[in-house]
Scaffold this active site. Sequence first.
Site, mmCIF file in Angstrom:
data_model
loop_
_atom_site.group_PDB
_atom_site.id
_atom_site.type_symbol
_atom_site.label_atom_id
_atom_site.label_comp_id
_atom_site.label_asym_id
_atom_site.label_seq_id
_atom_site.Cartn_x
_atom_site.Cartn_y
_atom_site.Cartn_z
ATOM 1 C CG ASP A 34 -2.167 0.828 0.954
ATOM 2 O OD1 ASP A 34 -3.254 0.243 0.793
ATOM 3 O OD2 ASP A 34 -2.042 2.071 0.876
ATOM 4 C CB THR A 86 -11.228 2.499 -10.371
ATOM 5 O OG1 THR A 86 -12.117 1.651 -9.624
ATOM 6 C CG2 THR A 86 -10.100 1.662 -10.901
ATOM 7 C CE LYS A 205 -18.259 -3.817 -8.637
ATOM 8 N NZ LYS A 205 -18.852 -4.304 -7.409
ATOM 9 N NE ARG A 212 -29.536 -3.311 -5.712
ATOM 10 C CZ ARG A 212 -30.537 -3.717 -4.939
ATOM 11 N NH1 ARG A 212 -31.378 -4.615 -5.389
ATOM 12 N NH2 ARG A 212 -30.711 -3.225 -3.736
ATOM 13 C CG HIS A 243 -48.278 -8.186 -11.692
ATOM 14 N ND1 HIS A 243 -47.351 -9.067 -12.189
ATOM 15 C CD2 HIS A 243 -49.145 -7.938 -12.693
ATOM 16 C CE1 HIS A 243 -47.652 -9.354 -13.439
ATOM 17 N NE2 HIS A 243 -48.748 -8.677 -13.770
ATOM 18 N NE ARG A 245 -46.211 -12.545 -15.296
ATOM 19 C CZ ARG A 245 -47.247 -13.200 -14.771
ATOM 20 N NH1 ARG A 245 -47.050 -14.246 -14.015
ATOM 21 N NH2 ARG A 245 -48.488 -12.806 -14.992
ATOM 22 C CB CYS A 259 -20.583 0.176 -5.637
ATOM 23 S SG CYS A 259 -19.057 -0.559 -5.019
HETATM 24 N N1 LIG Z 1 -15.338 -1.363 -1.053
HETATM 25 C C1 LIG Z 1 -16.225 -2.087 -1.698
HETATM 26 O O1 LIG Z 1 -17.255 -2.477 -1.138
HETATM 27 C C2 LIG Z 1 -15.982 -2.509 -3.133
HETATM 28 C C3 LIG Z 1 -16.799 -3.487 -3.680
HETATM 29 C C4 LIG Z 1 -16.561 -3.923 -4.966
HETATM 30 C C5 LIG Z 1 -15.529 -3.352 -5.704
HETATM 31 N N2 LIG Z 1 -14.747 -2.370 -5.158
HETATM 32 C C6 LIG Z 1 -13.666 -1.834 -5.980
HETATM 33 O O2 LIG Z 1 -12.433 -2.310 -5.486
HETATM 34 C C7 LIG Z 1 -11.413 -1.332 -5.682
HETATM 35 C C8 LIG Z 1 -10.761 -1.024 -4.348
HETATM 36 O O3 LIG Z 1 -11.753 -0.492 -3.503
HETATM 37 P P1 LIG Z 1 -11.542 -0.337 -1.936
HETATM 38 O O4 LIG Z 1 -12.875 -0.020 -1.372
HETATM 39 O O5 LIG Z 1 -10.769 -1.487 -1.410
HETATM 40 O O6 LIG Z 1 -10.616 0.973 -1.914
HETATM 41 P P2 LIG Z 1 -9.875 1.601 -0.665
HETATM 42 O O7 LIG Z 1 -9.744 3.044 -0.948
HETATM 43 O O8 LIG Z 1 -10.486 1.149 0.607
HETATM 44 O O9 LIG Z 1 -8.414 0.920 -0.713
HETATM 45 C C9 LIG Z 1 -7.519 1.078 -1.746
HETATM 46 C C10 LIG Z 1 -6.104 1.097 -1.171
HETATM 47 O O10 LIG Z 1 -5.186 1.152 -2.251
HETATM 48 C C11 LIG Z 1 -4.094 1.976 -1.862
HETATM 49 N N3 LIG Z 1 -3.418 2.410 -3.093
HETATM 50 C C12 LIG Z 1 -3.764 3.355 -3.983
HETATM 51 N N4 LIG Z 1 -2.890 3.377 -5.018
HETATM 52 C C13 LIG Z 1 -1.954 2.439 -4.766
HETATM 53 C C14 LIG Z 1 -0.791 1.982 -5.445
HETATM 54 N N5 LIG Z 1 -0.439 2.507 -6.615
HETATM 55 N N6 LIG Z 1 -0.075 1.006 -4.887
HETATM 56 C C15 LIG Z 1 -0.419 0.474 -3.700
HETATM 57 N N7 LIG Z 1 -1.519 0.857 -3.009
HETATM 58 C C16 LIG Z 1 -2.275 1.821 -3.537
HETATM 59 C C17 LIG Z 1 -4.724 3.068 -1.045
HETATM 60 O O11 LIG Z 1 -3.786 3.680 -0.186
HETATM 61 C C18 LIG Z 1 -5.807 2.287 -0.282
HETATM 62 O O12 LIG Z 1 -5.349 1.843 0.991
HETATM 63 C C19 LIG Z 1 -12.097 -0.127 -6.326
HETATM 64 O O13 LIG Z 1 -11.978 -0.217 -7.711
HETATM 65 C C20 LIG Z 1 -13.551 -0.312 -5.935
HETATM 66 O O14 LIG Z 1 -14.425 0.298 -6.841
HETATM 67 C C21 LIG Z 1 -14.945 -1.947 -3.880
#
Ligand SMILES: NC(=O)c1ccc[n+]([C@@H]2O[C@H](COP(=O)([O-])OP(=O)(O)OC[C@H]3O[C@@H](n4cnc5c(N)ncnc54)[C@H](O)[C@@H]3O)[C@@H](O)[C@H]2O)c1
Length: 404
Positions: A34, A86, A205, A212, A243, A245, A259
């Site tokens: 991280d 992202t 995804k 939703r 209904h 359906r 999300c």
């Molecule tokens: N949180 C959810 O419920 C959820 C569900 C489905 C999908 N996602 C997707 O999963 C992905 C991650 O989401 P999240 O909620 O875990 O994010 P988050 O912000 O909780 O965690 C991401 C982590 O990545 C670290 N980071 C950023 N750039 C980095 C790099 N270049 N190298 C190393 N570490 C780096 C950040 O410091 C952070 O700790 C996103 O694309 C999100 O849309 C999240």
Amino acid sequence: MDTKPGVVMIGLGYIGLPTAALIAQNKTYVHGVDINPKVVETVNNGKIHIIEPELDQAVENAVKGGYLKASVTPVEADTYLIVVPTPFKGKNEPDISFVESATKGIIPLLKEGDLYIIESTSPIGTTEKMLNLIYGERPELKDKLYVAYCPERVLPGNVMYELVHNDRVIGGVDQKSTDKAADFYRQFIKGDLHKTNARTAEMCKLVENSSRDVQIAFANELSLICDKADINVWELIQLANKHPRVNILQPGCGVGGHCIAVDPYFIVADYPMESQIIGKAREINNYKSFWCAEKVKNAKLEFELKNGKKPRIALMGLAFKPNIDDLRESPAKYIAQKVLQNANNEEYYIVEPNIESHNIFKLTDYAEAAEKADIVVFLVAHDEFKGLNIPENKVVLDFCGVLN
Ligand SMILES: NC(=O)c1ccc[n+]([C@@H]2O[C@H](COP(=O)([O-])OP(=O)(O)OC[C@H]3O[C@@H](n4cnc5c(N)ncnc54)[C@H](O)[C@@H]3O)[C@@H](O)[C@H]2O)c1
């Protein structure tokens, strides 16, 4: 950790850290990466920096057992998972620069036979883009890596269970990549693994959350129509759903979270002409929040005209959905901000029973707020609010149907 890690997990957030802990539980050595040194330090102390049931124990065990170690830099492994944010850039454009920089960080470490998987929610074509980025810098590895996309669909609050039991969609850039990635996930996932290609998995995804969003937009649109037509929308939906359906979702004060309120834009940004309903649903759900804020404004003015004094207003709930503490992209928070921007010496009670304090809002206990306020605005259907007995002399704006 003396043993060579099998997996490098890049991004130790809400998804990456639980996934790292799960893989480590399976006695595979995980090297978590991280960019945030505080996250790295916390994890290496066997602690967690996010709130998620059962994660604390899983991380503590993994670190104590020597199966999980965190660092700000990656090391060589056989499998690399990219689970970084992202977000948006500019006007609702997906920003894949975190995925890019995480990928660039491991390119020098890659060797023949390695598996590279993106789990971050990504626009269509991201996996292919990363493939080209890798082969651009390491042309000798062409067709010698396994590259796949596998989206995450866990529910915060139940992540440790769902990580294991949910079905997963796995799409490689070719069949051998899909198969290799499926073999990897099969080690620790009990849900079914559905194989496809990378583009379909990426789109899958985005479509899950857009679906939703569109369905909630329909319910929210009904709530606007019903308000004008003097019909109770909650009763209407309950009756329509008789209904066999028909299954209409519930309206609310908008759509939030990181999300559903975000992912549809990943489609709209790239396919604006084709994604008419998806784009419109985003507009409707955003408009619903604005409409709620306007309703509060009007109720305030009416109260003042009728009673000759400023009302006391309770705004009940800030989270993006019931019974959680997450305020990301929350429509309730947006409404509270908008209402407070228009404040004119009224007294406000801001309520969020799932958090202790907030850096902007001064929070009030929910029962006290409901008792003191002249206008009670329900923004989130938290369980605590369901039992409240609101006297008839108060103005009630129930945008989330908590009293129905
Ligand atoms: N949180 C959810 O419920 C959820 C569900 C489905 C999908 N996602 C997707 O999963 C992905 C991650 O989401 P999240 O909620 O875990 O994010 P988050 O912000 O909780 O965690 C991401 C982590 O990545 C670290 N980071 C950023 N750039 C980095 C790099 N270049 N190298 C190393 N570490 C780096 C950040 O410091 C952070 O700790 C996103 O694309 C999100 O849309 C999240």
